[in-house]
Design a protein around this motif. Sequence first.
Motif, PDB file in Angstrom:
ATOM      1  N   VAL A 174      30.493  49.521  51.264  1.00  0.00           N
ATOM      2  CA  VAL A 174      30.534  49.224  49.839  1.00  0.00           C
ATOM      3  C   VAL A 174      30.737  47.726  49.603  1.00  0.00           C
ATOM      4  CG1 VAL A 174      33.033  49.562  49.625  1.00  0.00           C
ATOM      5  CG2 VAL A 174      31.560  49.968  47.641  1.00  0.00           C
ATOM      6  N   ASN A 175      30.135  47.218  48.515  1.00  0.00           N
ATOM      7  CA  ASN A 175      30.381  45.824  48.138  1.00  0.00           C
ATOM      8  C   ASN A 175      31.845  45.652  47.746  1.00  0.00           C
ATOM      9  OD1 ASN A 175      27.644  45.229  48.422  1.00  0.00           O
ATOM     10  ND2 ASN A 175      27.198  45.717  46.288  1.00  0.00           N
ATOM     11  N   VAL A 176      32.424  44.504  48.076  1.00  0.00           N
ATOM     12  CA  VAL A 176      33.844  44.259  47.805  1.00  0.00           C
ATOM     13  C   VAL A 176      33.981  42.976  46.996  1.00  0.00           C
ATOM     14  CG1 VAL A 176      36.107  43.791  48.817  1.00  0.00           C
ATOM     15  CG2 VAL A 176      34.574  45.448  49.898  1.00  0.00           C
ATOM     16  N   LEU A 177      34.827  43.040  45.958  1.00  0.00           N
ATOM     17  CA  LEU A 177      35.144  41.867  45.138  1.00  0.00           C
ATOM     18  C   LEU A 177      36.616  41.535  45.326  1.00  0.00           C
ATOM     19  CD1 LEU A 177      34.364  39.760  42.999  1.00  0.00           C
ATOM     20  CD2 LEU A 177      34.927  41.456  41.237  1.00  0.00           C
ATOM     21  N   LEU A 178      36.896  40.331  45.808  1.00  0.00           N
ATOM     22  CA  LEU A 178      38.270  39.866  46.026  1.00  0.00           C
ATOM     23  C   LEU A 178      38.680  38.969  44.866  1.00  0.00           C
ATOM     24  CD1 LEU A 178      37.909  38.910  49.801  1.00  0.00           C
ATOM     25  CD2 LEU A 178      38.911  41.005  48.878  1.00  0.00           C
ATOM     26  N   LEU A 179      39.784  39.294  44.218  1.00  0.00           N
ATOM     27  CA  LEU A 179      40.277  38.522  43.090  1.00  0.00           C
ATOM     28  C   LEU A 179      41.642  37.941  43.424  1.00  0.00           C
ATOM     29  CD1 LEU A 179      39.412  40.965  40.134  1.00  0.00           C
ATOM     30  CD2 LEU A 179      38.052  39.050  40.993  1.00  0.00           C
ATOM     31  N   GLY A 180      41.877  36.709  43.007  1.00  0.00           N
ATOM     32  CA  GLY A 180      43.183  36.092  43.247  1.00  0.00           C
ATOM     33  C   GLY A 180      43.150  34.617  42.922  1.00  0.00           C
ATOM     34  N   GLU A 207      39.531  34.168  51.571  1.00  0.00           N
ATOM     35  CA  GLU A 207      38.644  34.098  52.736  1.00  0.00           C
ATOM     36  C   GLU A 207      39.284  34.771  53.948  1.00  0.00           C
ATOM     37  OE1 GLU A 207      35.843  30.947  55.223  1.00  0.00           O
ATOM     38  OE2 GLU A 207      37.054  30.227  53.535  1.00  0.00           O
ATOM     39  N   VAL A 208      40.603  34.702  54.065  1.00  0.00           N
ATOM     40  CA  VAL A 208      41.291  35.398  55.154  1.00  0.00           C
ATOM     41  C   VAL A 208      41.078  36.901  55.020  1.00  0.00           C
ATOM     42  CG1 VAL A 208      43.546  35.911  56.149  1.00  0.00           C
ATOM     43  CG2 VAL A 208      43.014  33.584  55.432  1.00  0.00           C
ATOM     44  N   PHE A 209      41.177  37.409  53.786  1.00  0.00           N
ATOM     45  CA  PHE A 209      40.919  38.830  53.543  1.00  0.00           C
ATOM     46  C   PHE A 209      39.474  39.173  53.898  1.00  0.00           C
ATOM     47  CE2 PHE A 209      44.925  39.721  51.760  1.00  0.00           C
ATOM     48  CZ  PHE A 209      44.996  41.077  51.455  1.00  0.00           C
ATOM     49  N   ALA A 210      38.542  38.309  53.489  1.00  0.00           N
ATOM     50  CA  ALA A 210      37.122  38.568  53.759  1.00  0.00           C
ATOM     51  C   ALA A 210      36.861  38.634  55.263  1.00  0.00           C
ATOM     52  CB  ALA A 210      36.269  37.484  53.115  1.00  0.00           C
ATOM     53  N   LYS A 211      37.466  37.722  56.021  1.00  0.00           N
ATOM     54  CA  LYS A 211      37.268  37.725  57.468  1.00  0.00           C
ATOM     55  C   LYS A 211      37.938  38.936  58.121  1.00  0.00           C
ATOM     56  CE  LYS A 211      36.577  32.749  58.108  1.00  0.00           C
ATOM     57  NZ  LYS A 211      37.097  31.495  58.686  1.00  0.00           N
ATOM     58  N   ALA A 212      39.087  39.347  57.585  1.00  0.00           N
ATOM     59  CA  ALA A 212      39.744  40.542  58.123  1.00  0.00           C
ATOM     60  C   ALA A 212      38.887  41.775  57.857  1.00  0.00           C
ATOM     61  CB  ALA A 212      41.120  40.708  57.490  1.00  0.00           C
ATOM     62  N   LEU A 213      38.286  41.837  56.670  1.00  0.00           N
ATOM     63  CA  LEU A 213      37.384  42.939  56.353  1.00  0.00           C
ATOM     64  C   LEU A 213      36.202  42.959  57.318  1.00  0.00           C
ATOM     65  CD1 LEU A 213      36.304  45.189  54.550  1.00  0.00           C
ATOM     66  CD2 LEU A 213      35.503  43.455  52.945  1.00  0.00           C
ATOM     67  N   TYR A 214      35.651  41.799  57.572  1.00  0.00           N
ATOM     68  CA  TYR A 214      34.509  41.666  58.487  1.00  0.00           C
ATOM     69  C   TYR A 214      34.890  42.096  59.907  1.00  0.00           C
ATOM     70  CZ  TYR A 214      31.756  38.860  61.837  1.00  0.00           C
ATOM     71  OH  TYR A 214      31.029  38.425  62.909  1.00  0.00           O
ATOM     72  N   ALA A 260      34.149  36.734  46.123  1.00  0.00           N
ATOM     73  CA  ALA A 260      35.514  36.352  45.751  1.00  0.00           C
ATOM     74  C   ALA A 260      35.463  35.354  44.608  1.00  0.00           C
ATOM     75  CB  ALA A 260      36.253  35.736  46.945  1.00  0.00           C
ATOM     76  N   THR A 261      36.499  35.376  43.776  1.00  0.00           N
ATOM     77  CA  THR A 261      36.610  34.398  42.697  1.00  0.00           C
ATOM     78  C   THR A 261      38.055  34.298  42.231  1.00  0.00           C
ATOM     79  OG1 THR A 261      35.821  33.781  40.486  1.00  0.00           O
ATOM     80  CG2 THR A 261      36.117  36.119  40.906  1.00  0.00           C
ATOM     81  N   ASN A 262      38.400  33.104  41.722  1.00  0.00           N
ATOM     82  CA  ASN A 262      39.722  32.918  41.120  1.00  0.00           C
ATOM     83  C   ASN A 262      39.637  32.947  39.591  1.00  0.00           C
ATOM     84  OD1 ASN A 262      38.451  30.531  40.552  1.00  0.00           O
ATOM     85  ND2 ASN A 262      39.969  29.195  41.493  1.00  0.00           N
ATOM     86  N   LYS A 263      38.447  33.252  39.075  1.00  0.00           N
ATOM     87  CA  LYS A 263      38.253  33.280  37.624  1.00  0.00           C
ATOM     88  C   LYS A 263      38.366  34.702  37.099  1.00  0.00           C
ATOM     89  CE  LYS A 263      35.316  29.157  37.468  1.00  0.00           C
ATOM     90  NZ  LYS A 263      34.026  28.579  37.032  1.00  0.00           N
ATOM     91  N   ASN A 264      38.608  34.805  35.784  1.00  0.00           N
ATOM     92  CA  ASN A 264      38.617  36.123  35.140  1.00  0.00           C
ATOM     93  C   ASN A 264      37.177  36.495  34.851  1.00  0.00           C
ATOM     94  OD1 ASN A 264      38.888  38.397  33.501  1.00  0.00           O
ATOM     95  ND2 ASN A 264      40.843  37.676  32.673  1.00  0.00           N
ATOM     96  N   ILE A 265      36.558  37.125  35.818  1.00  0.00           N
ATOM     97  CA  ILE A 265      35.124  37.352  35.747  1.00  0.00           C
ATOM     98  C   ILE A 265      34.757  38.390  34.692  1.00  0.00           C
ATOM     99  CG2 ILE A 265      34.960  39.158  37.500  1.00  0.00           C
ATOM    100  CD1 ILE A 265      32.586  37.527  38.663  1.00  0.00           C
ATOM    101  N   GLU A 266      35.697  39.281  34.371  1.00  0.00           N
ATOM    102  CA  GLU A 266      35.421  40.263  33.315  1.00  0.00           C
ATOM    103  C   GLU A 266      35.349  39.584  31.955  1.00  0.00           C
ATOM    104  OE1 GLU A 266      38.140  43.487  33.496  1.00  0.00           O
ATOM    105  OE2 GLU A 266      37.289  44.318  35.350  1.00  0.00           O
ATOM    106  N   VAL A 267      36.211  38.604  31.722  1.00  0.00           N
ATOM    107  CA  VAL A 267      36.139  37.832  30.477  1.00  0.00           C
ATOM    108  C   VAL A 267      34.834  37.059  30.422  1.00  0.00           C
ATOM    109  CG1 VAL A 267      37.173  35.931  29.180  1.00  0.00           C
ATOM    110  CG2 VAL A 267      38.642  37.688  30.191  1.00  0.00           C
ATOM    111  N   MET A 268      34.425  36.497  31.555  1.00  0.00           N
ATOM    112  CA  MET A 268      33.167  35.762  31.610  1.00  0.00           C
ATOM    113  C   MET A 268      31.987  36.678  31.289  1.00  0.00           C
ATOM    114  SD  MET A 268      33.797  33.422  35.009  1.00  0.00           S
ATOM    115  CE  MET A 268      32.145  32.723  34.948  1.00  0.00           C
ATOM    116  N   ALA A 269      32.036  37.902  31.787  1.00  0.00           N
ATOM    117  CA  ALA A 269      30.969  38.855  31.481  1.00  0.00           C
ATOM    118  C   ALA A 269      30.976  39.211  30.001  1.00  0.00           C
ATOM    119  CB  ALA A 269      31.132  40.118  32.331  1.00  0.00           C
ATOM    120  N   GLY A 270      32.167  39.276  29.420  1.00  0.00           N
ATOM    121  CA  GLY A 270      32.271  39.596  28.001  1.00  0.00           C
ATOM    122  C   GLY A 270      31.712  38.507  27.107  1.00  0.00           C
TER     123      GLY A 270
END
Length: 507
Positions: free
Chosen positions: A158-164, A171-178, A275-285
């Motif tokens: 599944v596609n994964v979106l990391l927020l923080g 990126e540490v989380f992404a590499k651990a997932l990989y 991954a993003t540090n932005k509020n991407i849901e607000v951006m979509a809105g």
Amino acid sequence: MARILVVDDEALMRTMVEVVCTRMGHEVLLAENLSQGLEMGRQGVDVVLLDVWLPDGSGLEWQGDFAHLPGLPDVVIITGHGDGDAAEIALRSGAWEFLTKPLKVRDIEQCLRHVLTFRKNRVPGPESLLVDSGHILGAGVGMSHALKLLAQAAQSEVNVLLLGETGVGKEVFAKALYRNSARAARPFVTVDCASLPETLVESHLFGHSRGAFTGADRAREGLLLAAHKGTLFLDEVGDLPQPMQGAFLRALELKRFRPVGEVREVSSDFRLVAATNKNIEVMAGDGSFRSDLLYRLQGLTIVIPPLRERRDEIPALAQQTVSRFCLHNDLPGKAISGQVLDMLMEYPWPGNVRELIHCIERACLAAGQGDLLLPVHMSTRMRVDEARRRMGRGHEGAFAEAAASSASQPVASGFQASSVPSGGPAGVFAGASSVPSGDAAGGIAGGLPPLSGSEESLPALRQWKAQAEEAYVRRVWAVSGGDVRKAAARAGISRGHWYELMKKCGL
């Protein structure tokens, strides 16, 4: 057979759940308040049915404590008040479900069947994750929930979106997932969307043919094709230019795309982690980010908590950074002094783990050949921050000292810890005073422990302060239930400072 813990102050609710659990062949433990529930839960349980409004506190605030009981039970929150905000808090904190009273027997049966089936079939927990250099630590509620989701994501495509926030370790989380996925032997390709030149984004992602544009003197494959059979990490996806979002969405859905200047499409079987540090849901809105692309990114969303909410990690992360940095730079190993550890635990860390690592590395350089990190080795910003906190606490102590020295009424020594009233931490020094309330100095002194006897028997100020301090420490320790974290918070000091006071008072 599972063990079910019910924490509810309504006898009827406890009885109903007991009947249901017994009929289903499960063992049930019944508690009517939080403290009783936590005590029973130490036996090890599989599921906790936790009420929100309890005589000794809110179940929502203690949800994490129940989730970390032996057996790592799944927690189902139950409440008599339908509150959307409370439901959101519970679910975001990792609750299995949020149920509203009145409950029917079939509601309880269905919930228990589902949660126990999930526990039986779920993927291995975060303790089995292979992580790089032990960077991912922490046992707090937020981090534990993030690691559970990471373990689940590693077992799927599944596609994964990391927020923080910036610096939390996305990126540490992404590499651990990989590393824990089935694609671990294949490429891991990182794309920093924030640094891609807008005019060349398409070429970087999809590749181009020779002569496709000015300067394209040879054909080049794009990053999507480089990630074939592997993992594509799209960092700072919120900065992906809008004109490219539609093209990337199509490539993500079809796993096919056309390099710049080519007629035929090529395919790439990549697994996406964004991954993003932005509020991407607000951006979509507001239209600055395509909502249809957001929905494709949100196969599984993992929120990584900031370091200020993961303070249990700080000592280990700091020592790990010291050891690694000294080894790589041929410096002698160094210990971290108690004062420095206090500074690290108190600092708000707006830059999160990245700021902590850089701070420790600078301190190691400043310490040179020394074997101990001291406050003088820390950054000026941290030292100023610590000084301000210390001065703030110092003003309170100076106020109490001034009040004690200004009292002019005949008072006596012999103040003992046992004379402290039991009205709670706020009333620790709320002793009676013989000074008239109209006297300014007496009004201040009225909040301090009473003294009696002749002027000759008055204790020295140092002695009196030591007695008062010990009484205060013992009282706060008692009302905090022997919990160092709570005691330090009540006293408004760091845990390191609190440990020093405990040692001083013989606790």
